[in-house]
Write a protein that holds these residues in place. Structure first.
Motif, PDB file in Angstrom:
ATOM      1  N   ALA A 166       0.855  -0.976  -0.040  1.00 45.86           N
ATOM      2  CA  ALA A 166       0.217   0.285  -0.151  1.00 45.86           C
ATOM      3  C   ALA A 166       0.553   1.307   0.185  1.00 45.86           C
ATOM      4  O   ALA A 166       1.858   1.432   0.428  1.00 45.86           O
ATOM      5  CB  ALA A 166      -0.609  -0.034   0.884  1.00 45.86           C
ATOM      6  N   ILE A 167       1.030   2.172  -0.685  1.00 42.80           N
ATOM      7  CA  ILE A 167       1.465   3.136  -1.122  1.00 42.80           C
ATOM      8  C   ILE A 167       0.278   4.817  -0.485  1.00 42.80           C
ATOM      9  O   ILE A 167      -1.272   4.869  -1.024  1.00 42.80           O
ATOM     10  CB  ILE A 167       2.059   3.472  -1.945  1.00 42.80           C
ATOM     11  CG1 ILE A 167       2.785   3.124  -2.347  1.00 42.80           C
ATOM     12  CG2 ILE A 167       2.791   4.749  -2.186  1.00 42.80           C
ATOM     13  CD1 ILE A 167       2.813   2.732  -4.144  1.00 42.80           C
ATOM     14  N   ALA A 168       0.540   5.407  -0.059  1.00 41.47           N
ATOM     15  CA  ALA A 168      -0.040   7.184  -0.163  1.00 41.47           C
ATOM     16  C   ALA A 168       0.937   8.422   0.255  1.00 41.47           C
ATOM     17  O   ALA A 168       2.010   8.008   0.519  1.00 41.47           O
ATOM     18  CB  ALA A 168      -0.822   6.557   1.421  1.00 41.47           C
ATOM     19  N   ALA A 169       0.871   8.780  -1.194  1.00 35.65           N
ATOM     20  CA  ALA A 169       1.967  10.329   0.069  1.00 35.65           C
ATOM     21  C   ALA A 169       3.605  10.227  -1.085  1.00 35.65           C
ATOM     22  O   ALA A 169       3.940  10.588  -0.073  1.00 35.65           O
ATOM     23  CB  ALA A 169       1.441  11.258   0.490  1.00 35.65           C
ATOM     24  N   GLY A 170       2.840   9.033  -1.578  1.00 38.87           N
ATOM     25  CA  GLY A 170       4.477   8.781  -2.420  1.00 38.87           C
ATOM     26  C   GLY A 170       5.451   8.127  -1.398  1.00 38.87           C
ATOM     27  O   GLY A 170       6.533   7.685  -1.243  1.00 38.87           O
ATOM     28  N   THR A 171       4.939   7.319  -0.318  1.00 37.63           N
ATOM     29  CA  THR A 171       5.366   6.645   1.053  1.00 37.63           C
ATOM     30  C   THR A 171       4.658   5.025   1.334  1.00 37.63           C
ATOM     31  O   THR A 171       3.187   5.495   0.935  1.00 37.63           O
ATOM     32  CB  THR A 171       5.827   7.207   2.264  1.00 37.63           C
ATOM     33  OG1 THR A 171       6.415   8.119   2.356  1.00 37.63           O
ATOM     34  CG2 THR A 171       5.514   6.268   3.305  1.00 37.63           C
ATOM     35  N   VAL A 172       5.674   4.033   1.386  1.00 39.25           N
ATOM     36  CA  VAL A 172       5.126   2.371   1.775  1.00 39.25           C
ATOM     37  C   VAL A 172       3.654   2.476   3.271  1.00 39.25           C
ATOM     38  O   VAL A 172       4.735   3.237   4.359  1.00 39.25           O
ATOM     39  CB  VAL A 172       6.219   1.438   1.689  1.00 39.25           C
ATOM     40  CG1 VAL A 172       6.018   0.582   2.247  1.00 39.25           C
ATOM     41  CG2 VAL A 172       6.702   1.469  -0.063  1.00 39.25           C
ATOM     42  N   THR A 173       2.803   2.247   2.916  1.00 40.17           N
ATOM     43  CA  THR A 173       2.227   2.413   4.209  1.00 40.17           C
ATOM     44  C   THR A 173       1.781   1.183   4.887  1.00 40.17           C
ATOM     45  O   THR A 173       1.609   1.222   5.504  1.00 40.17           O
ATOM     46  CB  THR A 173       0.929   3.160   3.809  1.00 40.17           C
ATOM     47  OG1 THR A 173       0.742   2.984   2.675  1.00 40.17           O
ATOM     48  CG2 THR A 173       1.114   5.292   3.486  1.00 40.17           C
ATOM     49  N   GLY A 174       2.056   0.128   3.869  1.00 41.75           N
ATOM     50  CA  GLY A 174       1.444  -1.465   4.800  1.00 41.75           C
ATOM     51  C   GLY A 174       1.728  -2.458   3.287  1.00 41.75           C
ATOM     52  O   GLY A 174       1.893  -1.799   2.409  1.00 41.75           O
ATOM     53  N   ILE A 175       2.686  -3.316   4.222  1.00 46.78           N
ATOM     54  CA  ILE A 175       2.116  -4.779   2.973  1.00 46.78           C
ATOM     55  C   ILE A 175       1.632  -5.764   3.984  1.00 46.78           C
ATOM     56  O   ILE A 175       1.663  -5.614   5.341  1.00 46.78           O
ATOM     57  CB  ILE A 175       4.230  -5.377   3.499  1.00 46.78           C
ATOM     58  CG1 ILE A 175       4.790  -3.499   3.145  1.00 46.78           C
ATOM     59  CG2 ILE A 175       4.034  -6.119   3.411  1.00 46.78           C
ATOM     60  CD1 ILE A 175       6.226  -3.800   3.234  1.00 46.78           C
ATOM     61  N   ALA A 176       1.412  -6.627   3.269  1.00 45.39           N
ATOM     62  CA  ALA A 176       0.544  -7.224   3.429  1.00 45.39           C
ATOM     63  C   ALA A 176      -0.044  -8.772   2.304  1.00 45.39           C
ATOM     64  O   ALA A 176       0.957  -8.343   1.328  1.00 45.39           O
ATOM     65  CB  ALA A 176      -0.978  -6.923   3.992  1.00 45.39           C
ATOM     66  N   PRO A 177      -0.308 -10.072   2.912  1.00 45.66           N
ATOM     67  CA  PRO A 177      -0.039 -11.502   2.225  1.00 45.66           C
ATOM     68  C   PRO A 177      -0.874 -10.699   0.574  1.00 45.66           C
ATOM     69  O   PRO A 177      -1.628  -9.721   0.605  1.00 45.66           O
ATOM     70  CB  PRO A 177      -0.693 -11.951   2.720  1.00 45.66           C
ATOM     71  CG  PRO A 177      -0.705 -11.943   4.246  1.00 45.66           C
ATOM     72  CD  PRO A 177      -0.629 -10.492   4.132  1.00 45.66           C
ATOM     73  N   ALA A 178      -0.232 -11.344  -0.728  1.00 47.17           N
ATOM     74  CA  ALA A 178      -0.898 -11.166  -1.843  1.00 47.17           C
ATOM     75  C   ALA A 178      -2.223 -11.539  -2.071  1.00 47.17           C
ATOM     76  O   ALA A 178      -2.551 -11.759  -1.800  1.00 47.17           O
ATOM     77  CB  ALA A 178      -0.023 -11.607  -2.248  1.00 47.17           C
ATOM     78  N   ARG A 179      -2.878 -10.053  -2.857  1.00 50.71           N
ATOM     79  CA  ARG A 179      -4.258  -9.963  -3.409  1.00 50.71           C
ATOM     80  C   ARG A 179      -4.881  -9.954  -1.668  1.00 50.71           C
ATOM     81  O   ARG A 179      -6.206 -10.474  -1.141  1.00 50.71           O
ATOM     82  CB  ARG A 179      -4.580 -10.951  -4.001  1.00 50.71           C
ATOM     83  CG  ARG A 179      -3.799 -11.110  -4.718  1.00 50.71           C
ATOM     84  CD  ARG A 179      -4.262 -12.113  -6.410  1.00 50.71           C
ATOM     85  NE  ARG A 179      -2.896 -12.181  -7.479  1.00 50.71           N
ATOM     86  CZ  ARG A 179      -3.664 -10.837  -8.143  1.00 50.71           C
ATOM     87  NH1 ARG A 179      -4.173 -10.256  -8.214  1.00 50.71           N
ATOM     88  NH2 ARG A 179      -2.778 -10.638  -9.282  1.00 50.71           N
ATOM     89  N   THR A 180      -4.713  -9.518  -0.851  1.00 49.32           N
ATOM     90  CA  THR A 180      -5.688  -8.929   0.476  1.00 49.32           C
ATOM     91  C   THR A 180      -6.221  -7.502   0.463  1.00 49.32           C
ATOM     92  O   THR A 180      -6.550  -7.460   1.470  1.00 49.32           O
ATOM     93  CB  THR A 180      -5.299  -9.495   1.872  1.00 49.32           C
ATOM     94  OG1 THR A 180      -3.218  -8.787   1.718  1.00 49.32           O
ATOM     95  CG2 THR A 180      -4.966 -10.932   1.662  1.00 49.32           C
ATOM     96  N   LEU A 181      -5.139  -6.806  -0.250  1.00 46.76           N
ATOM     97  CA  LEU A 181      -5.298  -5.366  -0.058  1.00 46.76           C
ATOM     98  C   LEU A 181      -6.144  -4.736  -1.080  1.00 46.76           C
ATOM     99  O   LEU A 181      -6.237  -5.775  -2.150  1.00 46.76           O
ATOM    100  CB  LEU A 181      -4.295  -4.503   0.401  1.00 46.76           C
ATOM    101  CG  LEU A 181      -3.221  -4.769   1.098  1.00 46.76           C
ATOM    102  CD1 LEU A 181      -2.306  -4.068   1.558  1.00 46.76           C
ATOM    103  CD2 LEU A 181      -3.985  -4.593   2.649  1.00 46.76           C
TER     104      LEU A 181
END
Length: 423
Positions: free
Chosen positions: A26-41
């Motif tokens: 996940a990315i917001a305002a040019g920054t990585v904001t979250g990492i989750a298992p594939a195809r869950t976000l």
């Protein structure tokens, strides 16, 4: 140019990481904001980049380029040879250049680097003083061109500029280049008649201006050493700016005790070292047809000691290097084969190491890191460094800024008939 680019990305879906995980980022305002298992976000469809298992890496940065020289080889047609002959060929051509010519080549080169995944570039730009006889307007042609290109590429490529002041460049010419907005003081004091005096001169300009420093240092296999004087001088200087040196070939020829003393100076000053394999492998060793030296800094010793080390491509298709692919995978591959680094170490030098030496924020797949990312069709980092896949997607500051798609067709082989089959 693709009219659909750049495009804001809120979610990189189903990315393969070098550690083997498949994740959503996940990315917001040019920054990585979250990492989750594939195809869950989830995110809006027009903000999703679906990689379907492609390898996702930190985007490279190049800490030592020469955008003002790039792509000039064909028009100069220089003789192939060592550093001295390259300097002579470039000096003759530089007298004929215009601001527009330099800007056109620099822009083309920077965009080629971006297409390959490089989202930040530190470029040296010559102070075009000749032997000191040029006017200020003539001396600043290259700098004016690169400042223009930096402005044009804002938001796509982070560009830092270094005033490359030769031994004959008067101080007022260097000051004029810095006045245009060039970021750091640079030079090549090992080429001066009095190398120590030129180190002192360049560092005095930097101290007066309050800028960082990035010197070409000791780009030769023998002769005087300048990096130790540089390191000892800046050891107690303000740490809100960067101090670094490129090439440092001479370090690879020192005896172990001498090298240990210089390494101690580098560590005390936190001086970043930038190795440049493709250009130095080309330029160094012409006078040694037997047991030709590799012409590289002693990378293993430096890395193991804890020196901040980065790597760049340096020159691309100019008198100092007639080849070059504008691709960090090429640099990384050379670090493996000629520098005896692991693929992981090599990639670190063109990503995290480069960003450290350039004073840039951390980037990559980590929460809080800048979303400067490179996706390639590879199964692992070793696969990517080995094959440098042409198909790529490049994200800079959370925006998709370059996509290269490849279609391959290969004829099927004629296989032998199984044993006992009837023709």
């Amino acid at each position: 140019m693709d009219r659909e680019l750049p495009r804001t990305i809120a979610l990189v879906r189903d990315a393969l990481l070098p550690d083997g995980r498949r994740v959503d980022v996940a990315i917001a305002a040019g920054t990585v904001t979250g990492i989750a298992p594939a195809r869950t976000l989830t995110a809006a469809d027009d903000t999703v980049l679906d990689l379907d298992g492609q390898l996702l890496l930190t985007a490279p940065a190049d800490p030592h380029a020469h955008l003002d020289k790039a792509l000039s080889f064909d028009r100069i047609q220089p003789p192939l040879g060592d550093l001295g002959s390259a300097i002579g060929a470039w000096r003759d051509h530089a007298a004929t250049m215009t601001v527009e010519d330099v800007a056109d080549r620099a822009r083309t080169q920077a965009l080629a680097m971006l297409a390959a995944g490089t989202t930040a570039v530190r470029s040296h730009v010559d102070v075009l003083s000749g032997h000191g006889e040029a006017t200020v307007e003539e001396a600043t042609r290259g700098a004016r061109a690169l400042v223009q290109v930096r402005r044009e590429l804002a938001g796509l490529v982070d560009v830092e500029l270094v005033a490359l002041a030769g031994p004959h460049a008067p101080d007022d010419h260097v000051e004029a280049v810095l006045d245009l907005g060039v970021d750091l003081v640079g030079g090549a004091p090992h080429l001066a008649d009095d190398p120590d005096a030129d180190v002192d001169r360049l560092l005095a300009i930097a101290r007066r201006r309050g800028t960082g420093v990035d010197l070409h240092a000791d780009e030769n296999l023998d002769g005087p050493l300048t990096i130790d004087r540089y390191a000892r001088t800046v050891r107690d200087w303000p740490r809100d700016r960067q101090y670094s040196a490129g090439h440092c070939v001479r370090l690879g020829t020192l005896d172990p005790e001498h090298l240990d003393r210089v390494v101690a100076d580098l560590l005390a000053a936190d001086l970043g070292l930038i190795t440049l394999p493709i250009t130095n492998l080309y330029l160094q060793g012409w006078q040694h047809p037997v047991s030709t030296p590799r012409g590289l800094a002693p990378l293993r010793t430096l890395i193991d000691a804890g020196v901040r080390v980065a790597a760049g491509a340096d020159n691309v298709r100019d008198p100092f290097n007639p080849v070059g692919r504008s691709d960090a995978f090429e640099t990384a591959s050379l670090l493996v084969s000629a520098g005896h680094l692991t693929p992981d170490e090599a990639w670190s030098l063109v990503t995290d190491g480069a960003r450290s030496v350039m004073g840039l924020p951390r980037a990559g797949v980590a929460v809080g890191a800048r979303a400067d990312l490179l996706a390639v069709d590879a199964t692992s980092l070793v696969d990517a460094v080995a094959n440098a896949p042409a198909g790529r997607s490049v994200i800079a500051h959370g925006r998709l800024v370059a996509v290269t798609e490849v279609r391959r067709s290969v004829a099927a082989p004629t296989l032998p008939a199984p044993a006992g089959a009837v023709a």
